[in-house]
Enzyme design. Structure first.
Site, PDB file in Angstrom:
ATOM      1  N   GLU A 130       9.356   0.203  -6.394  1.00 37.30           N
ATOM      2  CA  GLU A 130      10.661  -0.211  -6.024  1.00 37.30           C
ATOM      3  C   GLU A 130      11.126  -1.561  -6.294  1.00 37.30           C
ATOM      4  O   GLU A 130      11.971  -2.047  -6.416  1.00 37.30           O
ATOM      5  CB  GLU A 130      11.083   0.285  -4.567  1.00 37.30           C
ATOM      6  CG  GLU A 130      12.496   0.143  -4.252  1.00 37.30           C
ATOM      7  CD  GLU A 130      12.891   0.866  -2.854  1.00 37.30           C
ATOM      8  OE1 GLU A 130      12.050   1.922  -2.477  1.00 37.30           O
ATOM      9  OE2 GLU A 130      13.865   0.418  -2.290  1.00 37.30           O
ATOM     10  N   ALA A 155       8.593  10.176   1.648  1.00 33.62           N
ATOM     11  CA  ALA A 155       9.487  10.759   0.661  1.00 33.62           C
ATOM     12  C   ALA A 155       9.298  12.143   0.744  1.00 33.62           C
ATOM     13  O   ALA A 155       8.071  12.685   0.822  1.00 33.62           O
ATOM     14  CB  ALA A 155       9.182  10.246  -0.728  1.00 33.62           C
ATOM     15  N   GLN A 156      10.378  13.121   0.784  1.00 29.73           N
ATOM     16  CA  GLN A 156      10.296  14.284   1.272  1.00 29.73           C
ATOM     17  C   GLN A 156      10.198  15.128  -0.081  1.00 29.73           C
ATOM     18  O   GLN A 156       9.760  16.086  -0.611  1.00 29.73           O
ATOM     19  CB  GLN A 156      11.164  14.747   2.142  1.00 29.73           C
ATOM     20  CG  GLN A 156      11.039  13.985   3.537  1.00 29.73           C
ATOM     21  CD  GLN A 156      12.289  14.177   4.313  1.00 29.73           C
ATOM     22  OE1 GLN A 156      12.390  15.147   4.809  1.00 29.73           O
ATOM     23  NE2 GLN A 156      13.077  13.194   4.313  1.00 29.73           N
ATOM     24  N   GLY A 157      11.818  14.939  -0.900  1.00 26.93           N
ATOM     25  CA  GLY A 157      12.227  15.818  -1.764  1.00 26.93           C
ATOM     26  C   GLY A 157      11.100  16.216  -2.829  1.00 26.93           C
ATOM     27  O   GLY A 157      10.918  17.465  -3.324  1.00 26.93           O
ATOM     28  N   GLY A 158      10.587  15.230  -3.810  1.00 24.69           N
ATOM     29  CA  GLY A 158       9.485  15.424  -4.923  1.00 24.69           C
ATOM     30  C   GLY A 158       9.731  14.553  -5.892  1.00 24.69           C
ATOM     31  O   GLY A 158       9.932  13.493  -5.770  1.00 24.69           O
ATOM     32  N   LYS A 199       1.079  -5.464   4.537  1.00 25.94           N
ATOM     33  CA  LYS A 199       1.697  -6.435   5.647  1.00 25.94           C
ATOM     34  C   LYS A 199       1.182  -5.463   7.237  1.00 25.94           C
ATOM     35  O   LYS A 199       0.964  -6.622   7.801  1.00 25.94           O
ATOM     36  CB  LYS A 199       3.100  -6.173   5.583  1.00 25.94           C
ATOM     37  CG  LYS A 199       3.880  -7.034   6.735  1.00 25.94           C
ATOM     38  CD  LYS A 199       5.388  -7.469   6.103  1.00 25.94           C
ATOM     39  CE  LYS A 199       6.273  -6.239   5.761  1.00 25.94           C
ATOM     40  NZ  LYS A 199       7.479  -7.086   5.472  1.00 25.94           N
ATOM     41  N   ARG A 210      23.658  10.423  -7.562  1.00 30.12           N
ATOM     42  CA  ARG A 210      23.616   9.967  -6.275  1.00 30.12           C
ATOM     43  C   ARG A 210      25.028   9.145  -5.753  1.00 30.12           C
ATOM     44  O   ARG A 210      25.823   9.259  -4.859  1.00 30.12           O
ATOM     45  CB  ARG A 210      22.538   9.172  -5.943  1.00 30.12           C
ATOM     46  CG  ARG A 210      21.569  10.049  -5.589  1.00 30.12           C
ATOM     47  CD  ARG A 210      20.249   9.210  -4.920  1.00 30.12           C
ATOM     48  NE  ARG A 210      19.318  10.007  -4.331  1.00 30.12           N
ATOM     49  CZ  ARG A 210      18.144   9.832  -4.095  1.00 30.12           C
ATOM     50  NH1 ARG A 210      17.544   8.664  -4.305  1.00 30.12           N
ATOM     51  NH2 ARG A 210      17.229  10.703  -3.446  1.00 30.12           N
ATOM     52  N   LEU A 270       8.958   8.146  -7.110  1.00 25.90           N
ATOM     53  CA  LEU A 270       7.366   8.482  -6.865  1.00 25.90           C
ATOM     54  C   LEU A 270       6.965   8.551  -8.336  1.00 25.90           C
ATOM     55  O   LEU A 270       5.794   8.222  -8.451  1.00 25.90           O
ATOM     56  CB  LEU A 270       7.343   9.743  -6.107  1.00 25.90           C
ATOM     57  CG  LEU A 270       7.678   9.796  -4.654  1.00 25.90           C
ATOM     58  CD1 LEU A 270       7.635  11.332  -4.163  1.00 25.90           C
ATOM     59  CD2 LEU A 270       6.755   8.868  -3.872  1.00 25.90           C
ATOM     60  N   SER A 284       0.774  -1.318  -0.133  1.00 23.49           N
ATOM     61  CA  SER A 284      -0.041  -0.028   0.071  1.00 23.49           C
ATOM     62  C   SER A 284       0.887   1.298  -0.231  1.00 23.49           C
ATOM     63  O   SER A 284       0.457   2.416   0.509  1.00 23.49           O
ATOM     64  CB  SER A 284      -0.728  -0.043   1.193  1.00 23.49           C
ATOM     65  OG  SER A 284      -0.408  -0.048   2.351  1.00 23.49           O
TER      66      SER A 284
HETATM   67  C1  LIG Z   1      13.104   8.579   3.523  1.00 21.18           C
HETATM   68  C2  LIG Z   1      12.994   8.389   2.028  1.00 21.18           C
HETATM   69  C3  LIG Z   1      12.772   9.440   1.276  1.00 21.18           C
HETATM   70  C4  LIG Z   1      12.427   9.521  -0.198  1.00 21.18           C
HETATM   71  N1  LIG Z   1      12.399  10.431  -0.798  1.00 21.18           N
HETATM   72  C5  LIG Z   1      12.100  10.360  -2.085  1.00 21.18           C
HETATM   73  C6  LIG Z   1      11.710  11.536  -3.052  1.00 21.18           C
HETATM   74  O1  LIG Z   1      11.843  12.718  -2.598  1.00 21.18           O
HETATM   75  N2  LIG Z   1      11.434  11.366  -4.317  1.00 21.18           N
HETATM   76  C7  LIG Z   1      11.371  10.050  -4.773  1.00 21.18           C
HETATM   77  O2  LIG Z   1      10.874  10.022  -6.057  1.00 21.18           O
HETATM   78  N3  LIG Z   1      11.657   9.061  -4.027  1.00 21.18           N
HETATM   79  C8  LIG Z   1      11.996   9.126  -3.028  1.00 21.18           C
HETATM   80  N4  LIG Z   1      12.048   7.884  -1.895  1.00 21.18           N
HETATM   81  C9  LIG Z   1      11.977   6.783  -2.497  1.00 21.18           C
HETATM   82  C10 LIG Z   1      10.464   6.294  -2.761  1.00 21.18           C
HETATM   83  O3  LIG Z   1       9.901   7.005  -1.887  1.00 21.18           O
HETATM   84  C11 LIG Z   1      10.147   4.792  -2.703  1.00 21.18           C
HETATM   85  O4  LIG Z   1      11.262   4.123  -3.478  1.00 21.18           O
HETATM   86  C12 LIG Z   1       8.755   4.506  -3.064  1.00 21.18           C
HETATM   87  O5  LIG Z   1       8.131   5.395  -2.510  1.00 21.18           O
HETATM   88  C13 LIG Z   1       8.473   3.298  -3.067  1.00 21.18           C
HETATM   89  O6  LIG Z   1       7.326   2.902  -3.403  1.00 21.18           O
HETATM   90  P1  LIG Z   1       6.549   1.343  -3.286  1.00 21.18           P
HETATM   91  O7  LIG Z   1       4.985   1.735  -3.444  1.00 21.18           O
HETATM   92  O8  LIG Z   1       7.270   0.815  -4.420  1.00 21.18           O
HETATM   93  O9  LIG Z   1       6.927   0.659  -1.879  1.00 21.18           O
HETATM   94  P2  LIG Z   1       6.598   1.151  -0.315  1.00 21.18           P
HETATM   95  O10 LIG Z   1       6.069   2.615  -0.389  1.00 21.18           O
HETATM   96  O11 LIG Z   1       7.864   0.682   0.358  1.00 21.18           O
HETATM   97  O12 LIG Z   1       5.228   0.414  -0.039  1.00 21.18           O
HETATM   98  C14 LIG Z   1       5.461  -1.072   0.032  1.00 21.18           C
HETATM   99  C15 LIG Z   1       4.258  -1.632   0.717  1.00 21.18           C
HETATM  100  O13 LIG Z   1       4.342  -3.217   0.598  1.00 21.18           O
HETATM  101  C16 LIG Z   1       4.070  -3.568   1.899  1.00 21.18           C
HETATM  102  N5  LIG Z   1       4.779  -4.921   1.979  1.00 21.18           N
HETATM  103  C17 LIG Z   1       5.938  -5.160   2.328  1.00 21.18           C
HETATM  104  N6  LIG Z   1       6.111  -6.690   2.425  1.00 21.18           N
HETATM  105  C18 LIG Z   1       4.823  -7.095   2.308  1.00 21.18           C
HETATM  106  C19 LIG Z   1       4.482  -8.436   2.409  1.00 21.18           C
HETATM  107  N7  LIG Z   1       5.093  -9.386   2.492  1.00 21.18           N
HETATM  108  N8  LIG Z   1       3.254  -8.709   2.333  1.00 21.18           N
HETATM  109  C20 LIG Z   1       2.071  -7.674   2.114  1.00 21.18           C
HETATM  110  N9  LIG Z   1       2.494  -6.221   1.754  1.00 21.18           N
HETATM  111  C21 LIG Z   1       3.862  -6.229   2.067  1.00 21.18           C
HETATM  112  C22 LIG Z   1       4.582  -2.674   3.104  1.00 21.18           C
HETATM  113  O14 LIG Z   1       3.925  -2.620   4.179  1.00 21.18           O
HETATM  114  C23 LIG Z   1       4.343  -1.224   2.022  1.00 21.18           C
HETATM  115  O15 LIG Z   1       2.725  -0.957   2.203  1.00 21.18           O
HETATM  116  C24 LIG Z   1      12.231   8.135  -0.595  1.00 21.18           C
HETATM  117  C25 LIG Z   1      12.543   7.088   0.259  1.00 21.18           C
HETATM  118  C26 LIG Z   1      12.587   7.067   1.511  1.00 21.18           C
HETATM  119  C27 LIG Z   1      12.488   5.764   2.322  1.00 21.18           C
END
Ligand SMILES: Cc1cc2nc3c(=O)[nH]c(=O)nc-3n(C[C@H](O)[C@H](O)[C@H](O)COP(=O)(O)OP(=O)(O)OC[C@H]3O[C@@H](n4cnc5c(N)ncnc54)[C@H](O)[C@@H]3O)c2cc1C
Length: 401
Positions: free
Chosen positions: A365, A48-51, A37, A273, A381, A14
């Site tokens: 990711e 995520a903060q930056g943008g 999870k 980076r 994002l 989510s």
């Molecule tokens: C501190 C921080 C700052 C960042 N700043 C930026 C930014 O400024 N700009 C940018 O573009 N990116 C940024 N990033 C990177 C970016 O935010 C993430 O890479 C991206 O949001 C990942 O999104 P996602 O939906 O793939 O995964 P996530 O947002 O990590 O969501 C994964 C989901 O899967 C769930 N999950 C995990 N394992 C299981 C399982 N076994 N069963 C069911 N659910 C599960 C988790 O609970 C979570 O809800 C930042 C990341 C961090 C940590």
């Protein structure tokens, strides 16, 4: 084993990518289950903060954006995925706006910053809580529609079934099986777990443990560049409450520079980076770093060069956090050192976010290829939104077939 029902499309995770996929699948007419999870709010995306990048500047274009991505990846990114990412970026931003995200504006347009590795100002922001704003809008949209939320469902297995896939979850102290015509894997990366194993700091949420990638690989999916993990150049190093905090890269976009112990600039603070992180490691290695009061290695990030106006508009959360910890970044430089941040590689996908397993999609990711072995900030994002939408639509279509 308890049967937990069936859906056309089952989304796992989510964060921004899972929410975008769930909303899109539902709007394409599918019955959607969104399993995650722990709580729906728990994810990296909200941190995520930056943008988020999109080519809106007058001197910019999706083609230039794509060139920046490919160059920053050292030509390891998949050109077809990169073209999809950058050409759909403007429409992805408008879609987020329709769902309620209000990007920061100035002079009648978006406030655009230049981020590391970029040749143009292209980073849209919502103050410095961009991920929070995006996930909140997506979550509220999903919650207003008939899709089913399945919190505290941790995926443990994925098996092919007659009409799609069967997913097994740990739910409290029992196991639950859910059938779906198509599955979208959006469970993020593994940097929290990896940092724990290495005894290092990480910016990541504790749920970023990577088991869903392993489950997909066990089911036969292919992966690429899984070994390529990214360090965020600017982890907070002091005070202790800020250790592992990701100091927004926009600090450097708005004028902060990296300095060694002698107060010298030792690298291009707006480089890609991997280059900036490596320059910090090298500077510390050659004895030009500084030590935090608790003895950790670091260098200075001279945030005093940021104007109070820029900081007030684009870094209010970061300022609040540091000032709350007794340090004013506009009056004194802050300690910084790279921290584990992002899983560059992941499951192989095509432009429709389809993995190499029929009926299984991946976005965000957990997917590889879009950034190659080195991601630019602000493109994750974007990837979540562009490929989340695509995954949701394709999965809904597949489930109907
Ligand atoms: C501190 C921080 C700052 C960042 N700043 C930026 C930014 O400024 N700009 C940018 O573009 N990116 C940024 N990033 C990177 C970016 O935010 C993430 O890479 C991206 O949001 C990942 O999104 P996602 O939906 O793939 O995964 P996530 O947002 O990590 O969501 C994964 C989901 O899967 C769930 N999950 C995990 N394992 C299981 C399982 N076994 N069963 C069911 N659910 C599960 C988790 O609970 C979570 O809800 C930042 C990341 C961090 C940590």
């Amino acid at each position: 084993m308890r049967p937990g029902g069936s859906f056309d499309v089952l989304v796992i995770g989510s964060g921004a990518s899972g929410l975008a996929a769930a909303v899109s699948a539902e709007r394409a007419g599918a019955r959607v289950g969104l399993a995650t999870k722990t709580t729906l709010q728990a994810c990296n995306s909200a941190k995520a903060q930056g943008g988020i990048q999109a080519a809106f500047g007058e001197d910019d274009s999706p083609e230039i954006h794509a060139e920046d991505v490919l160059r920053s990846s050292h030509e390891t990114a998949d050109p077809a995925l990169v073209r999809t990412l950058t050409s759909e970026a403007p429409s992805a931003i408008h879609w987020l706006e329709e769902l309620g995200v209000e990007f920061t504006r100035s002079n009648g347009g978006y406030r655009l910053a230049r981020c590391g590795g970029a040749t143009r100002q292209r980073l849209l922001q919502v103050g410095d809580r961009t991920g929070h704003a995006i996930t909140k809008a997506l979550r509220q949209t999903f919650e207003a529609e008939p899709g089913v939320e399945l919190p505290h469902h941790a995926l443990t297995e994925l098996r092919p079934a007659e009409n799609g896939w069967t997913a097994t979850f740990d739910v409290k102290d029992e196991q639950v099986q859910i059938d779906a015509g198509a599955v979208v894997l959006a469970a993020g990366g593994r940097c929290f777990a990896e940092a724990e194993t290495r005894g290092e700091l990480s910016t990541n949420h504790p749920n970023a443990t990577g088991e869903v990638t392993r489950i997909a690989l066990e089911a036969g999916a292919e992966s690429c560049d899984l070994d390529a993990l990214q360090y965020h150049p600017n982890g907070g190093a002091w005070p202790t409450t800020m250790q592992g905090y990701s100091i927004p890269e926009t600090t450097r976009a708005y004028g902060a520079v990296l300095l060694n112990a002698d107060g010298e600039e030792f690298t291009d603070s707006l480089g890609p980076r991997d280059a900036v992180s490596q320059a910090i490691f090298d500077e510390v290695e050659r004895g030009k770093g500084v030590l935090t009061p608790d003895g950790r290695p670091g260098v200075w990030l001279d945030t005093t060069r940021i104007s109070a106006e820029d900081a007030g508009i684009s870094l209010p959360y970061m300022l609040r956090r540091y000032r709350g910890a007794g340090i004013d970044p506009l009056s004194e430089p802050i300690y910084t050192y790279p921290v584990l941040h992002y899983q560059n590689g992941g499951l192989v996908i095509d432009e429709h976010a389809s993995t190499t397993l029929e009926g299984v999609y991946a976005c965000g990711e957990i997917a590889g290829g879009t950034h190659g072995r080195n991601r630019m900030m602000g493109n994750s994002l974007l990837e979540c939104t562009v490929f989340g939408r695509r995954a949701g639509r394709a999965a809904a279509e597949r489930a109907r077939a």
